[in-house]
Motif scaffolding. Structure first.
Motif, mmCIF file in Angstrom:
data_model
loop_
_atom_site.group_PDB
_atom_site.id
_atom_site.type_symbol
_atom_site.label_atom_id
_atom_site.label_comp_id
_atom_site.label_asym_id
_atom_site.label_seq_id
_atom_site.Cartn_x
_atom_site.Cartn_y
_atom_site.Cartn_z
ATOM 1 N N LEU A 5 26.271 32.626 36.278
ATOM 2 C CA LEU A 5 27.459 32.546 36.591
ATOM 3 C C LEU A 5 27.958 34.000 36.317
ATOM 4 C CD1 LEU A 5 28.305 28.954 35.133
ATOM 5 C CD2 LEU A 5 27.930 29.532 37.699
ATOM 6 N N SER A 6 27.566 34.667 35.565
ATOM 7 C CA SER A 6 28.027 35.913 35.357
ATOM 8 C C SER A 6 28.902 36.673 36.152
ATOM 9 C CB SER A 6 27.253 36.770 34.438
ATOM 10 O OG SER A 6 26.041 37.228 35.146
ATOM 11 N N LEU A 7 28.045 36.924 37.497
ATOM 12 C CA LEU A 7 28.812 37.798 38.656
ATOM 13 C C LEU A 7 29.865 37.192 39.083
ATOM 14 C CD1 LEU A 7 25.727 38.567 40.793
ATOM 15 C CD2 LEU A 7 27.035 40.160 39.691
ATOM 16 N N ALA A 8 30.033 35.993 39.110
ATOM 17 C CA ALA A 8 31.106 35.017 39.603
ATOM 18 C C ALA A 8 32.260 35.168 38.762
ATOM 19 C CB ALA A 8 30.814 33.624 40.026
ATOM 20 N N GLU A 9 31.725 35.042 37.445
ATOM 21 C CA GLU A 9 33.170 35.324 36.165
ATOM 22 C C GLU A 9 33.503 36.756 36.211
ATOM 23 O OE1 GLU A 9 31.473 32.134 32.961
ATOM 24 O OE2 GLU A 9 30.444 34.043 32.878
ATOM 25 N N GLU A 10 32.589 37.734 36.286
ATOM 26 C CA GLU A 10 33.124 39.100 36.201
ATOM 27 C C GLU A 10 33.682 39.516 37.426
ATOM 28 O OE1 GLU A 10 29.386 41.053 35.675
ATOM 29 O OE2 GLU A 10 29.104 40.209 33.618
ATOM 30 N N ALA A 11 33.621 38.862 38.478
ATOM 31 C CA ALA A 11 34.366 39.051 39.575
ATOM 32 C C ALA A 11 35.728 38.541 39.833
ATOM 33 C CB ALA A 11 33.669 38.742 41.096
ATOM 34 N N GLY A 12 36.215 37.441 38.655
ATOM 35 C CA GLY A 12 37.261 37.098 38.799
ATOM 36 C C GLY A 12 37.437 35.674 39.342
ATOM 37 N N LEU A 13 36.423 35.095 39.804
ATOM 38 C CA LEU A 13 36.496 33.857 40.673
ATOM 39 C C LEU A 13 36.650 32.633 39.536
ATOM 40 C CD1 LEU A 13 33.319 34.301 43.032
ATOM 41 C CD2 LEU A 13 35.637 34.911 43.428
ATOM 42 N N ASP A 14 37.209 31.546 40.128
ATOM 43 C CA ASP A 14 37.352 30.502 39.217
ATOM 44 C C ASP A 14 36.068 29.765 38.832
ATOM 45 O OD1 ASP A 14 40.180 30.691 39.485
ATOM 46 O OD2 ASP A 14 40.256 29.263 40.898
ATOM 47 N N GLU A 68 33.864 27.424 35.737
ATOM 48 C CA GLU A 68 34.128 26.248 34.668
ATOM 49 C C GLU A 68 32.575 25.941 34.164
ATOM 50 O OE1 GLU A 68 36.473 22.896 35.546
ATOM 51 O OE2 GLU A 68 38.501 24.257 35.937
ATOM 52 N N ASP A 69 32.065 24.905 34.671
ATOM 53 C CA ASP A 69 30.894 24.322 34.356
ATOM 54 C C ASP A 69 29.885 25.070 35.487
ATOM 55 O OD1 ASP A 69 28.336 23.085 33.645
ATOM 56 O OD2 ASP A 69 28.667 21.806 35.247
ATOM 57 N N GLY A 70 30.521 25.410 36.722
ATOM 58 C CA GLY A 70 29.949 26.037 37.555
ATOM 59 C C GLY A 70 31.012 26.829 38.347
ATOM 60 N N VAL A 71 30.830 27.675 39.586
ATOM 61 C CA VAL A 71 31.775 28.174 40.542
ATOM 62 C C VAL A 71 32.470 27.210 41.158
ATOM 63 C CG1 VAL A 71 32.067 29.941 42.347
ATOM 64 C CG2 VAL A 71 30.067 30.263 40.579
ATOM 65 N N ILE A 72 33.736 27.206 41.041
ATOM 66 C CA ILE A 72 34.574 26.192 41.703
ATOM 67 C C ILE A 72 34.638 26.487 43.213
ATOM 68 C CG2 ILE A 72 37.060 25.080 41.505
ATOM 69 C CD1 ILE A 72 35.389 24.539 39.065
ATOM 70 N N VAL A 73 34.272 25.362 43.936
ATOM 71 C CA VAL A 73 34.538 25.556 45.582
ATOM 72 C C VAL A 73 35.318 24.377 46.010
ATOM 73 C CG1 VAL A 73 32.361 26.956 45.490
ATOM 74 C CG2 VAL A 73 32.300 24.742 46.045
ATOM 75 N N ASP A 74 35.562 24.506 47.357
ATOM 76 C CA ASP A 74 36.421 23.334 47.932
ATOM 77 C C ASP A 74 35.273 22.756 48.868
ATOM 78 O OD1 ASP A 74 35.882 24.952 50.394
ATOM 79 O OD2 ASP A 74 37.984 25.693 50.640
ATOM 80 N N GLU A 75 35.697 21.949 49.626
ATOM 81 C CA GLU A 75 34.917 21.300 50.699
ATOM 82 C C GLU A 75 34.126 21.805 51.651
ATOM 83 O OE1 GLU A 75 39.047 20.367 52.376
ATOM 84 O OE2 GLU A 75 38.201 20.907 50.436
ATOM 85 N N TYR A 76 34.459 23.145 51.866
ATOM 86 C CA TYR A 76 33.808 23.994 52.561
ATOM 87 C C TYR A 76 32.859 25.101 51.838
ATOM 88 C CZ TYR A 76 37.020 22.211 55.954
ATOM 89 O OH TYR A 76 37.682 21.392 56.501
ATOM 90 N N PHE A 77 32.737 24.955 50.626
ATOM 91 C CA PHE A 77 32.027 25.899 49.708
ATOM 92 C C PHE A 77 32.757 27.227 49.464
ATOM 93 C CE2 PHE A 77 28.907 22.766 50.502
ATOM 94 C CZ PHE A 77 28.669 22.478 49.245
ATOM 95 N N ARG A 78 33.991 27.179 49.859
ATOM 96 C CA ARG A 78 34.772 28.495 49.715
ATOM 97 C C ARG A 78 35.118 28.575 48.338
ATOM 98 N NH1 ARG A 78 38.781 27.482 54.442
ATOM 99 N NH2 ARG A 78 39.361 25.853 53.301
ATOM 100 N N THR A 79 34.972 29.690 47.531
ATOM 101 C CA THR A 79 35.444 30.051 46.170
ATOM 102 C C THR A 79 37.048 30.209 46.235
ATOM 103 O OG1 THR A 79 35.190 32.271 46.290
ATOM 104 C CG2 THR A 79 33.264 30.841 45.512
ATOM 105 N N SER A 80 37.628 30.580 44.930
ATOM 106 C CA SER A 80 38.933 31.117 45.034
ATOM 107 C C SER A 80 39.207 32.400 46.136
ATOM 108 C CB SER A 80 39.440 31.200 43.730
ATOM 109 O OG SER A 80 38.369 32.100 42.763
ATOM 110 N N ASP A 81 38.156 33.077 46.292
ATOM 111 C CA ASP A 81 38.159 34.210 47.003
ATOM 112 C C ASP A 81 37.869 33.651 48.628
ATOM 113 O OD1 ASP A 81 37.799 36.331 48.967
ATOM 114 O OD2 ASP A 81 37.511 37.695 47.077
ATOM 115 N N PRO A 82 38.659 33.372 49.654
ATOM 116 C CA PRO A 82 38.327 32.952 50.972
ATOM 117 C C PRO A 82 37.063 33.755 51.599
ATOM 118 C CG PRO A 82 40.386 34.299 51.007
ATOM 119 C CD PRO A 82 40.157 34.257 49.676
#
Length: 402
Positions: free
Chosen positions: A246-255, A257-271
């Motif tokens: 998860l470190s790349l996602a964390e360092e990039a400032g994405l949301d 928690e236990d994993g990378v938070i995504v919506d029902e389309y697997f989009r992260t907090s960056d569209p």
């Protein structure tokens, strides 16, 4: 900002596992021409990982030639191997690799998977924190011919390899922390049956034991346990579980928690950045927000995220299952397998169905030597009956289900 360079891809992936292979296929279902680049730290392109602990050991018709997906050939993706990404620059839509190269993207997919846990000890090719195709090749070289392989861990990888090594002319010692093998997942009745299958096969079992470190002595590997005992063998396999990368996602400032938070389309907090497979914490239609490290999710989420990235606009409404097979026991499950919950075991046909109940409603269902209709299992979880007694006979073997 410009996106025109020789290292630009319409769809750029970080990670080259199962989810990546399926994502490339998902993109091609929608977009036949967009450029796909896959940056993978592995030395092999995407392949079917579960076969490395299952089918390739038990099915003579399934060989190493059947393991690769042939993603580059099938999808016209550029698969760039032995490449580690160190940073993501969201503003400039670029990533940088360990060797200083830079790649730009239209849309980025994170499928970084998990890092296998290891033990302290000297480097040796016979010590395998099993995860990759190369790990399988190494293990084949040091197994068979009655060589002694020590397997550490009661995980999926540990239990499957211990069973299948034994079936392939290898002496096996299985070391695990549980009192009864599988008792952190299965009800005690089934855990005892599970453990007995190893004992009957001739696997040496060491329960309630944790490995501390290992050394080498006169060509042998010596595993040191926390209780002071030692075990000597010709090879050491570590099935200690994996930690999501998860470190790349964390360092990039994405949301995250236990994993990378995504919506029902697997989009992260960056569209323009997506995440799937082992690292994605996605909104499951039955189980709620959930992260799962199993092949069914890797496949299904991979296909879904690829289609989403290419603009299909289809939300993910699937609840994955997980499974294993050792000796004469085959099981499948959906939901939460927590033996601390109240469990109702239904004896059906030649197998069993275990319902894990919370406030009288099933939150997990395990089928044991039963081949169920998995959609029926999902429906029972989604629309449970009024009382636990009404669960009796609901799920049966499809061969006998009228």
């Amino acid at each position: 900002m410009t996106l025109s360079s020789e290292n630009y891809y319409d769809y750029l992936f970080i990670g080259g596992g199962i989810a990546a292979g399926y994502a490339a296929e998902g993109i091609r279902e929608v977009d036949k021409k967009g450029s796909i680049g896959i940056l993978s730290s592995d030395q092999d392109g995407p392949y079917t990982r579960p076969a490395l602990t299952k089918k390739i050991w038990t099915d003579d018709a399934f060989t190493v030639d059947d393991v690769p997906f042939d993603t580059a050939e099938e999808t016209d993706a550029d698969v760039i191997l032995e490449t580690v990404v160190t940073t993501i620059d969201r503003q400039n839509k670029s990533v940088t690799t360990e060797d200083g190269k830079s790649y730009t993207y239209g849309k980025l997919l994170l499928v970084t998977g998990g890092e296998p846990q290891t033990l302290d000890g000297p480097e040796d090719d016979r010590v395998i924190a099993f995860r990759s195709f190369e790990d399988y090749r190494k293990l084949r070289d040091v197994s068979g011919d009655n060589q002694h392989v020590i397997v550490v861990g009661g995980s999926y990888i540990g239990t499957e390899l211990a069973a299948n090594l034994k079936l392939n002319n290898t002496e096996v010692t299985l070391i695990y922390p549980q009192q009864v093998l599988g008792d952190t997942r299965f009800p005690l009745e089934l855990a005892k049956e599970y453990e007995d299958s190893y004992r009957r096969a001739g696997v040496r079992l060491m329960n309630d034991c944790r490995a501390d470190s290992y050394t080498k002595d006169d060509g042998k590997l010596v595993l040191e346990l926390e209780n002071g005992e030692t075990v000597e063998g010709d090879a050491l396999v570590l099935g200690l579980g994996v930690k999501p990368r998860l470190s790349l996602a964390e360092e990039a400032g994405l949301d995250v928690e236990d994993g990378v938070i995504v919506d029902e389309y697997f989009r992260t907090s960056d569209p323009d950045i997506y995440a799937a497979g082992d690292i994605s914490a996605y909104p499951d239609p039955i189980l709620g927000r959930h992260r799962i490290e199993h092949v069914d999710h890797a496949r299904k989420s991979g296909t879904a995220v690829g289609k989403s990235m290419a603009g299909a606009g289809e939300s993910y409404d699937y609840t994955p299952y997980f499974y294993s097979k050792v000796f004469d026991i085959s099981w499948k499950a959906i939901g939460t397998l927590d033996p601390e919950l109240h469990i109702f075991i239904d004896h059906v046909d030649d197998g069993k169905v275990a319902y894990y109940l919370k406030e009288g409603k099933p939150v997990g269902i395990l089928t044991w030597n039963v081949e169920p209709d998995l959609d029926k299992v999902r429906n029972v979880l989604k629309n449970p009956p009024e009382t636990p007694d009404d669960l009796r006979g609901l799920i049966r073997d499809t061969a006998d289900d009228s």
